[in-house]
Design a protein around this motif. Structure first.
Motif, PDB file in Angstrom:
ATOM      1  N   GLN A  94    -123.778 -19.866  34.051  1.00 46.60           N
ATOM      2  CA  GLN A  94    -124.066 -18.454  34.312  1.00 46.60           C
ATOM      3  C   GLN A  94    -122.972 -17.822  35.159  1.00 46.60           C
ATOM      4  N   GLN A  95    -122.511 -18.616  36.132  1.00 40.20           N
ATOM      5  CA  GLN A  95    -121.469 -18.095  37.013  1.00 40.20           C
ATOM      6  C   GLN A  95    -120.220 -17.734  36.226  1.00 40.20           C
ATOM      7  N   GLN A  96    -119.905 -18.573  35.258  1.00 41.53           N
ATOM      8  CA  GLN A  96    -118.704 -18.329  34.468  1.00 41.53           C
ATOM      9  C   GLN A  96    -118.782 -17.026  33.697  1.00 41.53           C
ATOM     10  N   LYS A  97    -119.998 -16.616  33.388  1.00 35.43           N
ATOM     11  CA  LYS A  97    -120.167 -15.400  32.600  1.00 35.43           C
ATOM     12  C   LYS A  97    -120.003 -14.139  33.435  1.00 35.43           C
ATOM     13  N   ARG A  98    -120.022 -14.292  34.744  1.00 28.70           N
ATOM     14  CA  ARG A  98    -119.930 -13.088  35.582  1.00 28.70           C
ATOM     15  C   ARG A  98    -118.592 -12.396  35.381  1.00 28.70           C
ATOM     16  N   ILE A  99    -118.682 -11.091  35.217  1.00 27.77           N
ATOM     17  CA  ILE A  99    -117.461 -10.304  34.998  1.00 27.77           C
ATOM     18  C   ILE A  99    -116.701 -10.188  36.315  1.00 27.77           C
ATOM     19  N   ARG A 100    -115.403 -10.462  36.237  1.00 29.50           N
ATOM     20  CA  ARG A 100    -114.581 -10.367  37.458  1.00 29.50           C
ATOM     21  C   ARG A 100    -113.765  -9.075  37.432  1.00 29.50           C
ATOM     22  N   VAL A 101    -113.929  -8.296  38.487  1.00 26.02           N
ATOM     23  CA  VAL A 101    -113.277  -6.979  38.536  1.00 26.02           C
ATOM     24  C   VAL A 101    -112.387  -6.875  39.768  1.00 26.02           C
ATOM     25  N   LEU A 102    -111.176  -6.375  39.564  1.00 29.40           N
ATOM     26  CA  LEU A 102    -110.309  -6.040  40.692  1.00 29.40           C
ATOM     27  C   LEU A 102    -110.360  -4.523  40.875  1.00 29.40           C
ATOM     28  N   VAL A 103    -110.894  -4.094  42.018  1.00 35.48           N
ATOM     29  CA  VAL A 103    -110.848  -2.668  42.360  1.00 35.48           C
ATOM     30  C   VAL A 103    -109.605  -2.475  43.221  1.00 35.48           C
TER      31      VAL A 103
ATOM     32  N   GLU B  55    -106.352 -13.842  40.602  1.00 36.14           N
ATOM     33  CA  GLU B  55    -107.814 -13.872  40.551  1.00 36.14           C
ATOM     34  C   GLU B  55    -108.327 -13.951  39.118  1.00 36.14           C
ATOM     35  N   ASP B  56    -107.415 -13.886  38.169  1.00 41.05           N
ATOM     36  CA  ASP B  56    -107.763 -13.993  36.754  1.00 41.05           C
ATOM     37  C   ASP B  56    -108.932 -13.066  36.395  1.00 41.05           C
ATOM     38  N   VAL B  57    -108.748 -11.784  36.649  1.00 37.16           N
ATOM     39  CA  VAL B  57    -109.855 -10.845  36.469  1.00 37.16           C
ATOM     40  C   VAL B  57    -109.977 -10.371  35.028  1.00 37.16           C
ATOM     41  N   ASP B  58    -111.165  -9.877  34.695  1.00 38.37           N
ATOM     42  CA  ASP B  58    -111.406  -9.308  33.366  1.00 38.37           C
ATOM     43  C   ASP B  58    -111.112  -7.814  33.352  1.00 38.37           C
ATOM     44  N   VAL B  59    -111.256  -7.203  34.511  1.00 38.93           N
ATOM     45  CA  VAL B  59    -111.141  -5.749  34.600  1.00 38.93           C
ATOM     46  C   VAL B  59    -110.292  -5.374  35.808  1.00 38.93           C
TER      47      VAL B  59
ATOM     48  N   MET C 170    -101.413 -10.572  30.466  1.00 41.03           N
ATOM     49  CA  MET C 170    -102.782 -10.080  30.676  1.00 41.03           C
ATOM     50  C   MET C 170    -103.010  -8.739  29.992  1.00 41.03           C
ATOM     51  N   SER C 171    -102.363  -8.532  28.846  1.00 45.70           N
ATOM     52  CA  SER C 171    -102.524  -7.219  28.196  1.00 45.70           C
ATOM     53  C   SER C 171    -103.935  -7.010  27.667  1.00 45.70           C
ATOM     54  N   ASP C 172    -104.747  -8.084  27.602  1.00 48.80           N
ATOM     55  CA  ASP C 172    -106.141  -7.926  27.157  1.00 48.80           C
ATOM     56  C   ASP C 172    -107.048  -7.401  28.258  1.00 48.80           C
ATOM     57  N   THR C 173    -106.546  -7.418  29.483  1.00 47.57           N
ATOM     58  CA  THR C 173    -107.381  -6.995  30.604  1.00 47.57           C
ATOM     59  C   THR C 173    -107.793  -5.537  30.436  1.00 47.57           C
TER      60      THR C 173
ATOM     61  N   ASP D 157    -122.404   4.818  34.661  1.00 47.65           N
ATOM     62  CA  ASP D 157    -121.563   5.028  33.473  1.00 47.65           C
ATOM     63  C   ASP D 157    -120.367   4.078  33.470  1.00 47.65           C
ATOM     64  N   ILE D 158    -119.849   3.800  34.665  1.00 44.13           N
ATOM     65  CA  ILE D 158    -118.704   2.887  34.749  1.00 44.13           C
ATOM     66  C   ILE D 158    -119.155   1.460  34.409  1.00 44.13           C
ATOM     67  N   ILE D 159    -120.330   1.105  34.924  1.00 42.94           N
ATOM     68  CA  ILE D 159    -120.878  -0.233  34.632  1.00 42.94           C
ATOM     69  C   ILE D 159    -121.095  -0.391  33.118  1.00 42.94           C
ATOM     70  N   ASP D 160    -121.687   0.647  32.504  1.00 47.61           N
ATOM     71  CA  ASP D 160    -121.905   0.624  31.042  1.00 47.61           C
ATOM     72  C   ASP D 160    -120.603   0.452  30.289  1.00 47.61           C
ATOM     73  N   CYS D 161    -119.618   1.230  30.710  1.00 44.77           N
ATOM     74  CA  CYS D 161    -118.316   1.200  30.039  1.00 44.77           C
ATOM     75  C   CYS D 161    -117.737  -0.216  30.081  1.00 44.77           C
ATOM     76  N   ILE D 162    -117.792  -0.829  31.261  1.00 41.88           N
ATOM     77  CA  ILE D 162    -117.230  -2.180  31.404  1.00 41.88           C
ATOM     78  C   ILE D 162    -117.987  -3.167  30.504  1.00 41.88           C
ATOM     79  N   ARG D 163    -119.316  -3.095  30.561  1.00 44.92           N
ATOM     80  CA  ARG D 163    -120.116  -4.055  29.776  1.00 44.92           C
ATOM     81  C   ARG D 163    -119.868  -3.887  28.286  1.00 44.92           C
ATOM     82  N   LYS D 164    -119.840  -2.632  27.833  1.00 46.69           N
ATOM     83  CA  LYS D 164    -119.619  -2.386  26.406  1.00 46.69           C
ATOM     84  C   LYS D 164    -118.263  -2.899  25.961  1.00 46.69           C
ATOM     85  N   ARG D 165    -117.257  -2.536  26.744  1.00 50.64           N
ATOM     86  CA  ARG D 165    -115.895  -2.907  26.352  1.00 50.64           C
ATOM     87  C   ARG D 165    -115.674  -4.415  26.379  1.00 50.64           C
ATOM     88  N   LEU D 166    -116.387  -5.092  27.294  1.00 56.54           N
ATOM     89  CA  LEU D 166    -116.214  -6.550  27.336  1.00 56.54           C
ATOM     90  C   LEU D 166    -117.212  -7.255  26.430  1.00 56.54           C
TER      91      LEU D 166
END
Lengths: 136, 550
Positions: free
Chosen positions: A5-14, A59-63, A89-92, A125-134
């Motif tokens: 489950q932990q691995q599935k957590r989305i990693r975000v760099l703000v 940090e190997d982030v997704d976003v 990391m162009s897929d980020t 809306d930002i959370i939705d956007c991230i989830r949809k896109r990933l």
């Protein structure tokens, strides 16, 4: 929580590129994403594009969520996008927010920034956007 | 007819509520102070208007710092402006003065604020953006071309590099034959709030306090018409604080500055009359009015009781106000005109000394000339058409306003005691206390908006399509190149041996306990740059990393 489950957590760099110190938005979003179950790394203010890329890689982030209010987005975003590309990391998913004139939005998207969120955006809306896109 | 509030609640209000429930289960201000349906004298037991309010121009200044307030002269219309190169901003200044603005307010671009020259790698993309690019005295000369320094008052939003910019302004005066004793204006010079909010600090807090005290001391004896500091709640509020936190954290910083000046050997009444303040005017109209009144009363008490000030001017909280940038929305942007009007009116009813009204296009960009003019007109309409400037503190004596004023003062006082117990404002900042309190409040407010507990017209209610703003200020891409050329030219034309000697002298002074301002004036006159002077001070004081709390 299991490790799977932990691995599935989305990693975000703000991240806050540019010299402005207006961090209310970045901090609210960092917290909202964290409350939504994502793992959030916040860089703090006044980060160079190079530093942001380097944290994103380490940090190997997704976003990467960029917040900027200084007006330097057209100069700084391309350096970040180029840096991510060079680091493989162009897929980020890269999203941005702050004070960005509407006329600049097409240019920012052209650079590869997926979405631009201005003042008045709901964190939901930002959370939705991230989830949809990933796709999660 | 009910004889008291309780009877009214039972006989009149209660039955009505049974028929129709209210819009909300609980009404509260943005600071979370619960609001009753109505206020009466019963909510103000023992209220003594002479003791608690005083007359206008008298302690504790609840009703205002001048005896007749705007009946003599209305507040100063002071619109913050700055973009591009010095010549661009010079034109905007002249236009604003021609429109009837009475004071200038300089927005500096971020590199100047953080002590980098325009050709520094960290300045890329920032030159002339969030304000005007000023690298050396040469730029300031252009900025003030055809503007007589002895006829205008100039406010500078500058903090970490405030000693440098003040020195440059004094050097400019000398060059143009205006003695420093005749210069009038303000430097923000409030670095503590930059660690809490705004973020344009350079040095660690303690050397920053020393530089702040240098300015306070220098102005007290040499530039008597200069406000040596503008202790700012504005940015604390923009960072998401409540009204109560804005008052508390600002006045706590004020206490730290007074203590720093006392520690530098000054006598309280020699400098306190030149301390000024800067507050936000947010959208919750009545709470804001009460906030300004509460801040004024609390500061008067602090100065008199805590610091033993005797000069009445030391107890007067004089303040500038800006409407809340954070309340401006990108959606339906014309609504921002009405928001700024409500907020400007609150500032006036709260007794501000000067005012900046935000422009409707600021959720997108630096204001266009048209939007900036409309903001000036908003103030003129309030000042000269609406009639609110004809009487002092018209809401004084309102049961609700007085209750709210008392409550905000009380809550702010509690916060100040808490900060005192942490060791004062600087220790609080180092421990992340103020920052964490603000972040909690800010997140709470955002959630209230998203859950529609706080309506934002056009954002979470009354949403519709809207026309885009068409005539926005376009950034001139040539600014950066032009600025770098001018900087190179200045470096080439000046006497570099002289610059080196003066920078060395600055370093010696900074290492001693001597006041840094005279040495900075010498550097400025030799056309040393902002970056060079800042680097010299960085060598001595070191730099501060962010106190990151999240």
């Amino acid at each position: 929580m299991s490790s799977a489950q932990q691995q599935k957590r989305i990693r975000v760099l703000v991240a806050k590129p540019g010299l402005d110190g207006h961090d209310r938005g970045a901090k609210v979003i960092a917290r909202a994403l964290r409350d939504a179950g994502m793992e959030v790394i916040y860089t703090g203010i006044r980060q160079t594009p190079e530093a942001i890329v380097s944290v994103a890689v380490q940090e190997d982030v997704d976003v990467v969520a960029l917040s900027i209010l200084s007006g330097a987005h057209l100069e700084l975003f391309p350096i970040i996008m180029e840096g991510l590309k060079e680091a493989g990391m162009s897929d980020t998913l890269v999203i941005a927010g702050g004070i960005i004139p509407e006329d600049d939005v097409p240019m920012v998207k052209q650079m590869g920034v997926a979405e631009v969120f201005g003042p008045g955006t709901f964190t939901a809306d930002i959370i939705d956007c991230i989830r949809k896109r990933l796709g999660s | 007819m009910s004889k008291n509030k309780q009877e009214w609640q039972e006989t009149t209000l209660g039955p009505a509520l049974k028929q129709h429930s209210e819009r909300k289960g609980r009404f509260a201000t943005t600071s979370g102070i619960e609001i009753q349906p109505v206020y009466t004298p019963e909510d103000l037991p023992g209220f003594d208007h002479v003791l608690q309010l005083g007359y206008p121009g008298e302690y504790p200044y609840t009703r205002g710092v001048q005896p007749n307030m705007y009946r003599g002269r209305v507040w100063t219309v002071r619109q913050y402006a700055g973009f591009g190169g010095a010549e661009d901003t010079n034109q905007r200044f002249k236009k604003l003065l021609a429109e009837g603005q009475t004071g200038l307010s300089i927005a500096f671009h971020l590199p100047t604020q953080i002590g980098y020259d325009s050709d520094h790698p960290l300045a890329r993309g920032e030159v002339g953006k969030a304000g005007v690019a000023i690298d050396s005295l040469r730029d300031l000369e252009i900025l003030f071309q055809d503007i007589p320094l002895d006829k205008v008052t100039t406010s500078m939003t500058i903090n970490a590099t405030a000693p440098i910019l003040l020195a440059m302004y004094i050097a400019l005066g000398k060059k143009e034959g205006v003695e420093q004793s005749k210069l009038a204006g303000t430097v923000q010079n409030d670095t503590l709030k930059d660690y809490i909010a705004r973020g344009t600090y350079i040095f660690p807090p303690r050397p920053s306090l020393r530089l702040t005290a240098d300015i306070i001391a220098y102005c007290a004896s040499n530039v008597p018409r200069w406000n040596s500091i503008s202790i700012s709640g504005y940015h604390i509020r923009e960072a998401g604080s409540t009204a109560v936190q804005e008052v508390a954290f600002t006045l706590a910083n004020g206490i730290a500055y007074v203590e720093a000046a006392l520690n530098a050997g000054l006598e309280v009444d020699s400098f306190a009359p030149r301390l000024s303040f800067f507050f936000n005017s947010h959208i919750n109209f009545l709470e804001e009015i009460a906030k300004f009144r509460a801040a004024r009363r609390l500061w008067a008490k602090i100065m008199k009781q805590r610091f033993g000030a005797r000069d009445p001017r030391s107890m007067m909280l004089r303040f500038h106000t800006q409407t809340a940038g954070v309340s401006l929305m990108a959606q339906q942007p014309m609504n921002n005109i009405m928001r700024a009007t409500v907020e400007s009116l609150a500032a006036v009813l709260g007794g501000t000394q000067s005012l900046h009204t935000d422009s409707y296009d600021e959720a997108y960009a630096t204001p266009s000339e048209e939007a900036a003019t409309l903001a000036v007109r908003t103030q003129q309409l309030i000042a000269f058409e609406s009639g609110v400037a004809d009487v002092v503190d018209p809401l004084g004596g309102s049961y609700y306003i007085e209750c709210l004023t008392d409550r905000i003062e009380g809550e702010a006082q509690k916060y100040i005691e808490q900060i005192d117990s942490l060791g004062g404002a600087v220790s609080g900042i180092e421990q992340g206390f103020q920052q964490a309190e603000i972040q909690d409040a800010s997140y709470r407010y955002q959630k209230m908006i998203e859950q529609k507990e706080q309506v934002i017209v056009g954002v979470n209610e009354f949403v519709s399509d809207y026309a885009k703003i068409t005539n926005m200020l376009k950034f001139n891409p040539e600014v950066e190149g032009r600025q770098k050329e001018r900087l190179a030219e200045v470096r080439q034309q000046r006497d570099s041996g002289l610059v080196q000697r003066r920078l060395q002298r600055l370093e010696q002074v900074a290492r001693s306990s001597e006041n840094t301002i005279p040495a900075l004036i010498d550097c400025a006159e030799a056309y040393a740059t902002v970056g060079e002077m800042s680097d010299t001070l960085r060598e001595v004081f070191g730099t501060q990393k962010e106190f990151l709390t999240i």
